[in-house]
Design an enzyme around this catalytic site. Structure first.
Site, PDB file in Angstrom:
ATOM      1  N   GLN A  44       8.559  -1.531   0.363  1.00 52.01           N
ATOM      2  CA  GLN A  44       7.965  -2.595   0.842  1.00 52.01           C
ATOM      3  C   GLN A  44       8.775  -3.790   1.292  1.00 52.01           C
ATOM      4  O   GLN A  44       9.786  -3.979   0.936  1.00 52.01           O
ATOM      5  CB  GLN A  44       6.794  -3.103   0.116  1.00 52.01           C
ATOM      6  CG  GLN A  44       5.784  -1.945  -0.096  1.00 52.01           C
ATOM      7  CD  GLN A  44       4.524  -2.275  -1.036  1.00 52.01           C
ATOM      8  OE1 GLN A  44       4.494  -2.104  -2.115  1.00 52.01           O
ATOM      9  NE2 GLN A  44       3.718  -3.214  -0.314  1.00 52.01           N
ATOM     10  N   HIS A  45       8.160  -4.448   2.345  1.00 51.43           N
ATOM     11  CA  HIS A  45       8.338  -5.828   2.506  1.00 51.43           C
ATOM     12  C   HIS A  45       9.654  -6.246   3.280  1.00 51.43           C
ATOM     13  O   HIS A  45       9.956  -7.202   3.985  1.00 51.43           O
ATOM     14  CB  HIS A  45       8.746  -7.049   1.228  1.00 51.43           C
ATOM     15  CG  HIS A  45       7.496  -6.648   0.176  1.00 51.43           C
ATOM     16  ND1 HIS A  45       6.314  -6.909   0.494  1.00 51.43           N
ATOM     17  CD2 HIS A  45       7.838  -6.295  -1.193  1.00 51.43           C
ATOM     18  CE1 HIS A  45       5.691  -6.751  -0.899  1.00 51.43           C
ATOM     19  NE2 HIS A  45       6.516  -6.371  -1.695  1.00 51.43           N
ATOM     20  N   ASP A  61       5.670   1.779  -0.829  1.00 52.24           N
ATOM     21  CA  ASP A  61       5.886   2.902  -1.914  1.00 52.24           C
ATOM     22  C   ASP A  61       4.847   2.900  -3.045  1.00 52.24           C
ATOM     23  O   ASP A  61       4.665   3.974  -3.425  1.00 52.24           O
ATOM     24  CB  ASP A  61       7.123   2.518  -2.505  1.00 52.24           C
ATOM     25  CG  ASP A  61       7.673   1.233  -3.023  1.00 52.24           C
ATOM     26  OD1 ASP A  61       6.581   0.268  -2.780  1.00 52.24           O
ATOM     27  OD2 ASP A  61       8.646   0.752  -3.309  1.00 52.24           O
TER      28      ASP A  61
END
Length: 467
Positions: free
Chosen positions: A71-72, A232
């Site tokens: 992520q991110h 995830d």
């Protein structure tokens, strides 16, 4: 037999599983590594994906595929679909000041209300603000912003720079899903918050279209259906078959605790991130920096492997005099103590033994995660069982002591690539129109055997830290 494929493009590597769409049984799998570091050229992920697909026997006989991923991370694209600079990953902390600046401008409560999260250095919005401030020329070139799984899905469907892809740089074809969008700090229950996005980057740009849980992103040039993908943790929840009332405690290099809920949560303190999940619900989550590495450190100190560490720990009685390890070896994220160090307290002549120190390591790691579950529960989330996953969960001592630390039953699913399996479940969902009912086998179940003394003595020592 209909086959579907799931991808886990994690920080360290890319894993691909090809499974039976009806049963979820893994038929074959492949893997490729990613480069180390906190900023990575996305081309390395694409190379690893194509290598892992080949290692898994290809997609020629696969009906659908979906991509789960870290992520991110910030993937900034120009108008020609080219990556402007290496992607900043979730664990790149150079945007910590940008996070503070955004909170100062908007307010933590307002961020939590609008997006379900309060900015920290992990989140995409803070990385965009860092780009605006540190590399204004690069920021000015940004025509679209994608997350790692968004960009890989786009490339898998045949899009990209004109000289690298058959369909060219159609930025409007970028897609994401609600779980990954919810980790940007500019998306909420009402969709993208354009004001927060522009506040971060400095101007508007294309953002990926957010797909529903069973909605297809399109097809590959070869005709394979492509699912929406997921972050995830949401992918793992889907792969585990987690439902409302389930809490997943994942013990890897870092630790995560997340619950599946029907309703969103908002925590203005920023302790709990109010993420969305991959099935239409929500995924309140906390993360700790110190998880399996705690066991690594103490095993090294005692000169044993993890199996022997576990055997030693079970020799010590939880009700007896046991030292307390507050395991902030590299600071901590939950609670937010980036400069903290670890403390081993309560040593006596009787408790300074190898078994007692081994047990203190496991108890300390688990108490930190249990504190995270408390923070999630404080927002009204119910927990009926803990699903314990990750490498450290395979140690019988960790599972047994978890049953004494947590106050709900512990289930240990069989080891598996649950992010990739969650992505495969998405692929099956897109192919059949129905969410599959796969669920993993259990390798162990532990009735709650709560020993209140464990967390009580931990709280006494942990209270000495000031947030």
């Amino acid at each position: 037999m209909t086959l579907v494929a799931g991808v886990d493009s994690s920080t360290q590597s890319c894993k691909v599983v090809v499974v039976d769409a009806e049963t979820g049984r893994v038929v074959r799998e492949g893997r490729a590594t990613h480069p180390a570091g906190t900023e990575v050229p996305p081309a390395a992920w694409w190379d690893a994906l194509t290598a892992a697909i080949a290692d898994a026997g290809g997609l020629a006989d696969v009906a659908a595929v979906s991509v789960g991923g870290q992520q991110h991370g910030m993937v900034a694209l120009d108008a020609e679909g080219r990556v402007i600079r290496d992607a900043l990953l979730w664990n790149d902390t150079r945007s910590a000041q940008a996070a503070r600046d955004l909170i100062a401008e908007v307010g933590a409560e307002e961020y939590a209300r609008r997006t379900g999260v309060v900015p920290v250095a992990s989140f995409t919005a803070t990385k965009l603000r860092w780009l605006r401030d540190a590399e204004p020329e690069n920021a000015a070139r940004v025509a679209a912003v994608a997350l790692p799984h968004d960009w890989l899905t786009w490339r898998l469907r045949g899009f990209g720079p004109a000289d690298e892809s058959p369909l060219g740089p159609v930025l409007e074809e970028l897609t994401t899903d609600r779980s990954d969008a919810s980790g940007t700090a500019y998306w909420g229950a009402s969709g993208y918050d354009v004001d927060l996005f522009v506040r971060a980057l400095g101007h508007d740009a294309v953002r990926p279209r957010v797909l529903g849980p069973g909605e297809s992103a399109g097809r590959t040039p070869e005709g394979v259906l492509v699912g929406p993908g997921a972050g995830d943790n949401a992918g793992a929840a889907l792969g585990l078959g987690a439902g409302e009332g389930d809490v997943v405690v994942s013990i890897g290099t870092s630790g995560t605790v997340f619950a599946v809920t029907a309703d969103p949560v908002a925590d203005a303190s920023g302790t709990v991130a109010g993420f969305a999940d991959a099935a239409g619900g929500f995924l309140p989550l906390i993360a700790t920096l110190n998880a399996a590495r705690v066991l690594d450190a103490v095993a090294g100190l005692l000169g044993v492997d993890h199996d022997e560490l576990g055997r030693l720990a079970l020799e010590a009685d939880a009700e007896a005099s046991v030292p307390v390890l507050v395991p902030y070896f590299e600071g901590e994220r939950t609670p937010n103590l980036p400069e903290a160090t670890a403390t081993l307290a309560g040593l006596t002549l009787a408790s300074t033994t190898r078994p007692a120190v081994a047990r203190a390591a496991i108890e300390g790691m688990l108490c930190g995660l249990a504190d995270g579950l408390d923070a999630i529960r404080a927002l009204g989330v119910q927990a009926r069982r803990v699903m314990l996953v990750g490498g450290a969960a395979r140690n019988p001592a960790v599972s047994a002591i978890a049953a004494q630390v947590f106050d709900v039953p512990i289930v240990v699913p069989e080891p598996g690539e649950y992010v990739a399996l969650g992505a495969a479940a998405q692929a099956a969902w897109v192919h059949t129109g129905e969410r599959p009912g796969w669920s993993p086998e259990s390798s162990g179940e532990y009735a709650s055997d709560t020993r209140p003394v464990i967390r009580a003595r931990y709280r006494v020592v942990a209270a000495g830290y000031d947030e």
